[in-house]
Write a protein that holds these residues in place. Structure first.
Motif, short mmCIF file in Angstrom:
data_model
loop_
_atom_site.label_atom_id
_atom_site.label_comp_id
_atom_site.label_asym_id
_atom_site.label_seq_id
_atom_site.Cartn_x
_atom_site.Cartn_y
_atom_site.Cartn_z
N GLY A 24 -85.86 11.37 -47.45
CA GLY A 24 -86.61 10.64 -48.47
C GLY A 24 -87.88 9.99 -47.98
O GLY A 24 -88.42 9.09 -48.62
N LEU A 25 -88.38 10.44 -46.84
CA LEU A 25 -89.61 9.88 -46.29
C LEU A 25 -90.83 10.48 -46.98
O LEU A 25 -91.80 9.78 -47.29
N LEU A 26 -90.79 11.79 -47.22
CA LEU A 26 -91.88 12.49 -47.91
C LEU A 26 -91.27 13.63 -48.70
O LEU A 26 -90.89 14.64 -48.12
N TYR A 39 -97.17 20.30 -52.01
CA TYR A 39 -97.76 19.06 -51.51
C TYR A 39 -99.11 18.82 -52.17
O TYR A 39 -100.00 19.68 -52.13
N THR A 40 -99.26 17.64 -52.77
CA THR A 40 -100.54 17.25 -53.36
C THR A 40 -101.41 16.59 -52.29
O THR A 40 -100.95 16.33 -51.17
N ASP A 41 -102.65 16.29 -52.65
CA ASP A 41 -103.53 15.57 -51.72
C ASP A 41 -102.93 14.20 -51.38
O ASP A 41 -103.05 13.73 -50.24
N LEU A 44 -100.35 14.60 -48.73
CA LEU A 44 -100.95 14.82 -47.41
C LEU A 44 -101.47 13.50 -46.83
O LEU A 44 -101.40 13.29 -45.61
N GLU A 45 -101.97 12.61 -47.69
CA GLU A 45 -102.40 11.30 -47.21
C GLU A 45 -101.20 10.51 -46.68
O GLU A 45 -101.29 9.83 -45.66
N THR A 46 -100.08 10.62 -47.38
CA THR A 46 -98.86 9.95 -46.93
C THR A 46 -98.39 10.54 -45.61
O THR A 46 -97.97 9.81 -44.70
N LEU A 47 -98.47 11.86 -45.49
CA LEU A 47 -98.06 12.52 -44.26
C LEU A 47 -98.95 12.08 -43.10
O LEU A 47 -98.47 11.88 -41.97
N GLN A 48 -100.24 11.93 -43.36
CA GLN A 48 -101.14 11.43 -42.32
C GLN A 48 -100.71 10.05 -41.86
O GLN A 48 -100.69 9.75 -40.65
N GLU A 76 -105.28 -1.17 -45.55
CA GLU A 76 -104.87 -2.18 -44.59
C GLU A 76 -104.08 -1.54 -43.45
O GLU A 76 -104.25 -1.90 -42.27
N ALA A 77 -103.24 -0.56 -43.79
CA ALA A 77 -102.45 0.13 -42.77
C ALA A 77 -103.35 0.89 -41.81
O ALA A 77 -103.13 0.88 -40.59
N LEU A 78 -104.39 1.54 -42.35
CA LEU A 78 -105.32 2.28 -41.50
C LEU A 78 -106.04 1.36 -40.52
O LEU A 78 -106.21 1.70 -39.35
#
Length: 255
Positions: A24-26, A39-41, A44-48, A76-78
């Motif tokens: 359930g992570l992605l 996979y949507t954009d 992919l941002e979440t995967l990054q 903020e996370a970045l």
């Protein structure tokens, strides 16, 4: 993008993406007409984000908690990840400089004092101890006590005997190399026992717990009842076990 396309784009295994989905992570949505996950954009941002956190040594469970938090903010996370990676780079730069100077010293180009030989090392903090203490703090003790209270006398006795049997097995191996196959197998039993009975522990927290076995005399005294030096051996075996698992993780990610 389909899972195979994402794996090829990023350079990680399809198995890793399936695992992220299973826990359930992605979990990209299935396309109704084909049944395939796409996979949507945004995915992919979440995967990054996940891979940034993994590079910083975060366990998957912690990443899932962070991403699912109502207060999570990607920007903020970045910024936080950038700060942490810069700190990591700074430490690596110091170590590289120390190695270069050590090579020059070995070749007779410069002279280093004993103090200078160790100026790049910093043992003032254990990066895993905070998580270990959080997992083994009052809440963890309360959980374990609650579980014990719900057991019958026979069940408690059986669990205690299983724990002691693992200690005795490890004590018999304490003269061996902590990274040996025998030590690895025995310490995995300890890791599995902790996870089965007292919650879910990351490899990082497991390594940090081993450090506590030698830094906290209460742990050392209790563990060494099964054999002098056992706490130190378990600390080193737990570190070797955790490091090996981290190498396997990086291999799965294609590092």
């Amino acid at each position: 993008m389909k899972v195979k396309e994402v794996a090829e784009l990023i350079g990680i295994s399809v198995r890793t993406l399936h695992h992220y989905d299973e826990i359930g992570l992605l979990s990209p949505k299935r396309k109704a007409e084909s049944g395939y996950r796409e996979y949507t954009d945004e995915d992919l941002e979440t995967l990054q984000q996940i891979l940034f956190f993994r590079e910083l040594g975060f366990p998957l469970k912690k990443i899932k908690d962070v991403l699912n938090s109502p207060s999570f903010d990607r920007q903020e996370a970045l910024l936080l990840q950038k700060k942490m990676l810069l700190e990591k780079r700074s430490r690596l730069d110091q170590m590289i400089l120390l190695i270069e100077r050590t090579i020059q010293h070995a070749e007779g180009e410069i002279q280093m004092t004993n103090k200078e030989k160790f100026e790049g090392f910093d043992f003032s903090q254990n990066p895993y101890e905070k998580e270990a203490r959080e997992r083994w703090g009052n809440k963890a003790v309360d959980r374990s006590n609650a579980k014990l209270a719900g057991m019958s006398g026979e069940e408690q006795e059986a669990m205690t005997e299983k724990m002691n049997a693992i200690y005795r097995k490890l004590a018999a191996l304490r003269k061996e190399a902590p990274s040996s196959d025998e030590a690895h197998s025995a310490i995995k039993e300890w890791y599995d026992f902790l996870n089965d009975n007292f919650g879910s522990y990351s490899f990082e927290a497991f390594k940090g717990l081993g450090q506590m076995y030698v830094s906290d005399e209460r742990f050392t005294k209790n563990i060494d009842q099964f054999g002098e030096g056992l706490a130190k051996f378990m600390c080193e075996a737990m570190a070797a076990f955790a490091d090996k698992k981290e190498i396997e993780r990086r291999s799965d990610l294609g590092d």
